[in-house]
Design a protein around this motif. Structure first.
Motif, PDB file in Angstrom:
ATOM      1  N   UNK A   1      43.989  39.018  38.236  1.00 31.24           N
ATOM      2  CA  UNK A   1      43.853  40.202  39.086  1.00 31.24           C
ATOM      3  C   UNK A   1      42.458  40.827  39.070  1.00 31.24           C
ATOM      4  N   UNK A   2      41.793  40.997  37.907  1.00 31.02           N
ATOM      5  CA  UNK A   2      40.451  41.606  37.960  1.00 31.02           C
ATOM      6  C   UNK A   2      39.480  40.816  38.829  1.00 31.02           C
ATOM      7  N   UNK A   3      39.559  39.502  38.770  1.00 32.84           N
ATOM      8  CA  UNK A   3      38.663  38.681  39.579  1.00 32.84           C
ATOM      9  C   UNK A   3      39.105  38.644  41.039  1.00 32.84           C
ATOM     10  N   UNK A   4      40.421  38.616  41.266  1.00 36.86           N
ATOM     11  CA  UNK A   4      40.929  38.577  42.633  1.00 36.86           C
ATOM     12  C   UNK A   4      40.561  39.832  43.415  1.00 36.86           C
ATOM     13  N   UNK A   5      40.513  40.974  42.738  1.00 32.26           N
ATOM     14  CA  UNK A   5      40.187  42.223  43.428  1.00 32.26           C
ATOM     15  C   UNK A   5      38.799  42.167  44.055  1.00 32.26           C
ATOM     16  N   UNK A   6      37.944  41.270  43.542  1.00 37.21           N
ATOM     17  CA  UNK A   6      36.594  41.116  44.088  1.00 37.21           C
ATOM     18  C   UNK A   6      36.424  39.819  44.870  1.00 37.21           C
ATOM     19  N   UNK A   7      37.430  38.949  44.820  1.00 39.23           N
ATOM     20  CA  UNK A   7      37.373  37.686  45.556  1.00 39.23           C
ATOM     21  C   UNK A   7      38.670  37.515  46.346  1.00 39.23           C
ATOM     22  N   UNK A   8      38.811  38.326  47.353  1.00 41.86           N
ATOM     23  CA  UNK A   8      40.066  38.394  48.095  1.00 41.86           C
ATOM     24  C   UNK A   8      40.365  37.117  48.861  1.00 41.86           C
ATOM     25  N   UNK A   9      39.343  36.315  49.164  1.00 34.74           N
ATOM     26  CA  UNK A   9      39.560  35.091  49.912  1.00 34.74           C
ATOM     27  C   UNK A   9      40.415  34.078  49.170  1.00 34.74           C
ATOM     28  N   UNK A  10      40.540  34.222  47.842  1.00 35.70           N
ATOM     29  CA  UNK A  10      41.333  33.279  47.052  1.00 35.70           C
ATOM     30  C   UNK A  10      42.759  33.757  46.843  1.00 35.70           C
ATOM     31  N   UNK A  11      43.142  34.891  47.465  1.00 30.64           N
ATOM     32  CA  UNK A  11      44.460  35.473  47.190  1.00 30.64           C
ATOM     33  C   UNK A  11      45.596  34.516  47.506  1.00 30.64           C
ATOM     34  N   UNK A  12      45.583  33.889  48.674  1.00 29.51           N
ATOM     35  CA  UNK A  12      46.713  33.073  49.113  1.00 29.51           C
ATOM     36  C   UNK A  12      46.958  31.876  48.192  1.00 29.51           C
ATOM     37  N   UNK A  13      45.921  31.378  47.546  1.00 28.45           N
ATOM     38  CA  UNK A  13      46.076  30.220  46.658  1.00 28.45           C
ATOM     39  C   UNK A  13      46.163  30.628  45.192  1.00 28.45           C
ATOM     40  N   UNK A  14      46.220  31.911  44.906  1.00 30.01           N
ATOM     41  CA  UNK A  14      46.179  32.374  43.519  1.00 30.01           C
ATOM     42  C   UNK A  14      47.554  32.308  42.862  1.00 30.01           C
ATOM     43  N   UNK A  15      47.540  32.183  41.543  1.00 31.30           N
ATOM     44  CA  UNK A  15      48.791  32.211  40.787  1.00 31.30           C
ATOM     45  C   UNK A  15      49.432  33.579  40.816  1.00 31.30           C
ATOM     46  N   UNK A  16      48.621  34.635  40.916  1.00 30.00           N
ATOM     47  CA  UNK A  16      49.171  35.995  40.961  1.00 30.00           C
ATOM     48  C   UNK A  16      50.013  36.189  42.219  1.00 30.00           C
ATOM     49  N   UNK A  17      49.504  35.734  43.359  1.00 32.97           N
ATOM     50  CA  UNK A  17      50.266  35.869  44.584  1.00 32.97           C
ATOM     51  C   UNK A  17      51.528  35.030  44.566  1.00 32.97           C
ATOM     52  N   UNK A  18      51.441  33.804  44.036  1.00 33.06           N
ATOM     53  CA  UNK A  18      52.603  32.919  43.999  1.00 33.06           C
ATOM     54  C   UNK A  18      53.697  33.445  43.083  1.00 33.06           C
ATOM     55  N   UNK A  19      53.333  34.273  42.075  1.00 33.25           N
ATOM     56  CA  UNK A  19      54.313  34.775  41.109  1.00 33.25           C
ATOM     57  C   UNK A  19      55.059  36.008  41.611  1.00 33.25           C
ATOM     58  N   UNK A  20      54.667  36.553  42.761  1.00 33.91           N
ATOM     59  CA  UNK A  20      55.322  37.750  43.291  1.00 33.91           C
ATOM     60  C   UNK A  20      56.627  37.385  43.999  1.00 33.91           C
ATOM     61  N   UNK A  21      57.580  38.321  44.094  1.00 38.47           N
ATOM     62  CA  UNK A  21      58.782  38.086  44.904  1.00 38.47           C
ATOM     63  C   UNK A  21      58.395  37.759  46.344  1.00 38.47           C
ATOM     64  N   UNK A  22      59.217  36.972  47.022  1.00 37.43           N
ATOM     65  CA  UNK A  22      58.870  36.469  48.354  1.00 37.43           C
ATOM     66  C   UNK A  22      58.547  37.586  49.339  1.00 37.43           C
ATOM     67  N   UNK A  23      59.400  38.632  49.358  1.00 36.90           N
ATOM     68  CA  UNK A  23      59.176  39.685  50.347  1.00 36.90           C
ATOM     69  C   UNK A  23      57.872  40.424  50.088  1.00 36.90           C
ATOM     70  N   UNK A  24      57.552  40.648  48.827  1.00 34.60           N
ATOM     71  CA  UNK A  24      56.312  41.348  48.484  1.00 34.60           C
ATOM     72  C   UNK A  24      55.097  40.484  48.811  1.00 34.60           C
ATOM     73  N   UNK A  25      55.181  39.198  48.499  1.00 32.37           N
ATOM     74  CA  UNK A  25      54.046  38.309  48.782  1.00 32.37           C
ATOM     75  C   UNK A  25      53.789  38.220  50.281  1.00 32.37           C
ATOM     76  N   UNK A  26      54.854  38.082  51.075  1.00 34.41           N
ATOM     77  CA  UNK A  26      54.681  37.990  52.531  1.00 34.41           C
ATOM     78  C   UNK A  26      54.075  39.264  53.091  1.00 34.41           C
ATOM     79  N   UNK A  27      54.473  40.420  52.549  1.00 38.42           N
ATOM     80  CA  UNK A  27      53.928  41.693  53.026  1.00 38.42           C
ATOM     81  C   UNK A  27      52.432  41.788  52.714  1.00 38.42           C
ATOM     82  N   UNK A  28      52.044  41.401  51.515  1.00 36.29           N
ATOM     83  CA  UNK A  28      50.624  41.485  51.131  1.00 36.29           C
ATOM     84  C   UNK A  28      49.797  40.461  51.891  1.00 36.29           C
ATOM     85  N   UNK A  29      50.358  39.261  52.114  1.00 32.57           N
ATOM     86  CA  UNK A  29      49.617  38.233  52.847  1.00 32.57           C
ATOM     87  C   UNK A  29      49.304  38.676  54.274  1.00 32.57           C
TER      88      UNK A  29
END
Length: 381
Positions: free
Chosen positions: A275-303
């Motif tokens: 998360x600390x690195x992702x907050x400054x490198x938003x382009x990697x969010x979709x492929x990140x482990x942090x995004x994949x670990x979220x519940x489906x509805x939350x991940x889809x909303x953030x994506x």
């Protein structure tokens, strides 16, 4: 040679009738099958047997390394509130190695013995008759505690109850002393040494260098994440029987993980460490482990958020995770999204606080419709 052995009393099938005093323990490991979290696997279990009373106590461990061998007796000491005067180990596996007629033990094992003050020795190879009590007890515990195959989701929770369950199995009369085993066990307890004021910390510390992704390798093939700030730096890794803690140069814990065992490579990556690195490198969010670990509805909303919204969501989870941990933050963000359609800092913090304190109950029913109407008026205005 056969005649000479017979004259010296060492013929085949000849064994000594040993008399074990009260307060002495024998320890060994057995193996049993478990279905843990839906997966069947073999796991070792530790048994401490008291041959004077024929009482045995069991604990389940993920391995048989030095940390497990040291933690097992410590758990037993804490449970019985005493320390045996002598502990006979089955062999030196996990805590040392044999050199000629002696055993070179690890520093952790020596420190543990000095802390509790008991005498220890290892049985001679190929002399199972010298520890027959614990050998029999391993089979007894397996047949009574682990048959049929236990199905558990929380191995640690079940393990906390095992010493009491295994002790309560000893209710019969002792085969050689003519007294009930619980009464003889009281003699064992009376003969033990006093327990130290503080338990011994069965942990080994090692230095390791994190790779460019901030991960460290332990025991050859098990990888653990730290934090992006630790990439390329030397860290201190604390190894307990069931967990691993990674600390920076100042001794501050930057990550904790469940300890991995086995020959297969593992990668115990904490999604929140990104998360600390992702907050400054938003382009990697979709492929990140942090995004994949979220519940489906939350991940889809953030994506679906734009770059500004994504930055706010990542920063919110980063900051709240530092206060409440990853699991609580992910759950709270999901609850907040379903309840209000928002995942902002105040909404997530409120959901975390409500989860920690529980639902509020009122003596009289409270109608909050006025607040909803007021919020709608304010929003429209």
């Amino acid at each position: 040679m056969r005649e000479a052995r017979l004259r010296l009393g060492g013929g085949p099938g000849c064994f000594l009738d040993l008399d074990w005093p009260a307060g002495v323990a024998q320890v060994d490991f057995g193996h049993a099958a478990f279905v843990a979290g839906g997966t069947r696997r073999e796991m070792p279990f530790f048994v401490a047997s008291f041959p004077y009373s024929n009482v045995g106590l069991a604990q389940v461990f993920p391995g048989e390394n030095a940390e497990c061998v040291c933690q097992g007796p410590g758990n037993v000491f804490e449970f019985v509130d005493g320390v045996p005067t002598r502990v006979v180990f089955d062999n030196a596996t996990g805590v040392g190695r044999r050199v000629c007629d002696g055993v070179r033990t690890t520093r952790l094992f020596e420190a543990r013995g000095a802390h509790y003050g008991f005498e220890h020795r290892f049985r001679e190879p190929c002399s199972g008759h010298g520890r027959g009590s614990v050998g029999n007890e391993v089979g007894t515990q397996r047949r009574n505690l682990f048959v049929p195959v236990p199905r558990v989701w929380d191995v640690d929770g079940r393990d906390e109850r095992l010493p009491g369950r295994s002790r309560d199995m000893s209710r019969k009369e002792h085969h050689g002393r003519g007294r009930p085993e619980p009464g003889l066990f009281e003699d064992d307890l009376a003969a033990m040494l006093a327990l130290p004021a503080r338990p011994f910390a069965c942990v080994e510390y090692r230095r390791a260098r994190a790779d460019k992704k901030g991960k460290v390798r332990v025991d050859g093939r098990h990888w653990y994440s730290t934090s992006p700030e630790c990439a390329g730096r030397e860290v201190v890794v604390g190894l307990w029987a069931t967990r691993v803690a990674v600390m920076d140069g100042d001794g501050a814990v930057v990550a904790e993980h469940a300890r991995a065992y086995g020959d297969a490579p593992t990668d115990t990556t904490d999604p929140a460490s990104q998360l600390p690195l992702l907050a400054n490198r938003l382009g990697a969010w979709r492929e990140s482990g942090a995004g994949a670990a979220l519940p489906d509805d939350l991940r889809e909303n953030i994506d679906a958020l734009d770059r500004r919204g994504l930055g706010e969501a990542a920063g919110c989870m980063r900051d709240q995770r530092a206060l409440s941990g990853w699991d609580a933050t992910a759950r709270a963000a999901s609850v907040s999204l379903r309840a209000s359609g928002r995942t902002g800092p105040s909404a997530v913090a409120l959901a975390v606080s409500r989860a920690e304190t529980g639902e509020v109950s009122y003596d009289e029913a409270v109608d909050l419709a006025e607040y909803d109407r007021l919020a709608g008026v304010v929003a429209d205005g």
